[in-house]
Write a protein that holds these residues in place. Sequence first.
Motif, mmCIF file in Angstrom:
data_model
loop_
_atom_site.group_PDB
_atom_site.id
_atom_site.type_symbol
_atom_site.label_atom_id
_atom_site.label_comp_id
_atom_site.label_asym_id
_atom_site.label_seq_id
_atom_site.Cartn_x
_atom_site.Cartn_y
_atom_site.Cartn_z
ATOM 1 N N UNK A 1 -6.094 1.977 -7.960
ATOM 2 C CA UNK A 1 -5.724 3.380 -7.802
ATOM 3 C C UNK A 1 -6.930 4.143 -7.250
ATOM 4 N N UNK A 2 -6.708 4.980 -6.254
ATOM 5 C CA UNK A 2 -7.783 5.784 -5.665
ATOM 6 C C UNK A 2 -7.383 7.253 -5.679
ATOM 7 N N UNK B 1 -4.244 10.452 -1.825
ATOM 8 C CA UNK B 1 -4.586 9.395 -2.777
ATOM 9 C C UNK B 1 -3.908 8.100 -2.344
ATOM 10 N N UNK B 2 -4.130 7.021 -3.093
ATOM 11 C CA UNK B 2 -3.528 5.757 -2.712
ATOM 12 C C UNK B 2 -3.424 4.768 -3.856
ATOM 13 N N UNK C 1 -12.066 5.401 -8.214
ATOM 14 C CA UNK C 1 -11.239 4.214 -8.006
ATOM 15 C C UNK C 1 -11.248 3.413 -9.301
ATOM 16 N N UNK C 2 -10.084 2.999 -9.773
ATOM 17 C CA UNK C 2 -10.024 2.121 -10.932
ATOM 18 C C UNK C 2 -8.889 1.136 -10.737
ATOM 19 N N UNK C 3 -9.011 0.012 -11.397
ATOM 20 C CA UNK C 3 -7.977 -0.995 -11.262
ATOM 21 C C UNK C 3 -8.268 -2.206 -12.114
ATOM 22 N N UNK D 1 0.853 -1.188 0.000
ATOM 23 C CA UNK D 1 0.000 0.000 0.000
ATOM 24 C C UNK D 1 0.885 1.233 0.000
ATOM 25 N N UNK D 2 0.590 2.151 -0.901
ATOM 26 C CA UNK D 2 1.292 3.430 -0.960
ATOM 27 C C UNK D 2 0.284 4.559 -0.845
ATOM 28 N N UNK D 3 0.534 5.474 0.063
ATOM 29 C CA UNK D 3 -0.275 6.675 0.197
ATOM 30 C C UNK D 3 0.454 7.835 -0.459
#
Length: 380
Positions: A349-350, A326-327, A363-365, A295-297
Motif C-alpha cells: 500500500x502506498x 495512492x496505490x 509505504x507498508x505491506x 495494480x490499482x491506482x
Amino acid sequence: MALRKYIFIFAFFILQVQQVYAANSGDNFSDSIVSDSTQLPAKKCGKHLKNSFLDRLYDIAKDFSRIDTNYIEPQHYNYAFMLQNTNTYEIYRLQTGKNMTVTFKPDLNVKFGPYFGWRWIFLGYTLDVSHIGGSNNKHEFDVSLYSNQIGLDVFYRTSGNDYHISNLTLDKKNDTRNIEGASFSGLKSSIRGFNLYYITNHHKFSYPAAYSQSTCQRISAGSLLFGIGYTSQKLSVDWEALAETMNKYLGKEITESVFDSSLVKGEVNYDDLSLQFGYGYNWVFARNFLFNASLSLALAYKHSSGDSDHKSFTFRDFNFDNFNIDGVARFGIVWNNTKWYIGSSAILHAYNYHKSNFYTNSVFGSLNFYIGFNFGHKKS
C-alpha cells in the motif's frame, strides 16, 4: 463511525453469500441448489415461483456467481491446513520546505505460524520471531479476503520503537552517510482502513486462485478492478529529536546550516477517501503454476484535521489541492495441484500527503511464503 460500520457489515455479508455460491459453482450449480430446495407453494394466480420476482432475483444471483470451469477449477475439498511465514515492511519518507528529505524504516518483522481453513473461513496465529526476548510496542492487524467477485483488505498498524534513519538528503555538498542506520525514536504513526473492490471478469479470472488457493486458474485471464477505500492516518515527528541526532552524527555546523528551525514537532492527522481503478492478470505459465500481478491506482481526497477549525468535514472545507494519487499493488506465485500447494504473495500500500511546506510518502505491506494441503473431499 456509523457509515464505516455499515460498509464493513455489507462487505462481509457479500463475501459470505458469494462464497457459498462459489463453493458450489460450475456447470452443476443450479441443479445442486434446486435439488436441495423445498418447493414453495404456488401463488394464488397459479404461476410457479420461477415467474416471481424472487425467482428472477435468484437467477440474477446465480448468473452473477457462476464461473467458467474452462478457466477456473473449483475447490474440491472442505478443509485446508497451511504453514506461513509473514514478513511485514514499512517506510516513511518526509520532505520539508527547505528540501531536507529523510527516510525512516523499522526493523523487518518476521512471523511464523499455522493456519486452518474450512471453506472460505481461514484462521491462524503467527509468532513474531524477530522480537523474541526483546521489547517492541508495534501492533499489526492485516486481513485480506478474496472471492470471485469481491475483495476486501482491512488493516490496522501502530508504530514500534525500532525505527532507523535509512537515508538523509540535504544538498550535494554535505555528506550524510554517517547518519544512515542511526536509531530514531521520535517517529510515531498509526494507520487503519480498508479497501473494497469489485472484480469485473470474475467468471474467468480468479483472485482466490492466486491468494487463497481455494480455486485453480487453468487458462490465463485478466480483469478490470473497481473499488473504494477509506484510511485514517496519524503521523508525528519530533524534529527537535532529529536535530539532536543530526548533531551527533553530522556535526552542529551542518545541522544549523540546513535544518528548519521553525519545525519543532510535526503532526499530520488525516482521513482519506478514495475511488480506485486497476487491472489484474493471472498468467498460467505451466501446468498447476500461476503468477498474478495487479495494480490499482486511487484518486484520494485527504482531509486533514489541521485544514479547518471544524471537528468534521463539511463541503466548505473542500479543496482540490487535497487530491492525491495512492496505490495498491499485489503479486503472487503459486503451484497448486488442488491437493497440495506452495507459493508466495505480496501486497503493498502506498499513500501520499503534501502541503506547501511538508510532504510525506508512506509505504507498508507484507511478503508471505506458505505451504499447505487440502483435505476432506466434497461430496459430489
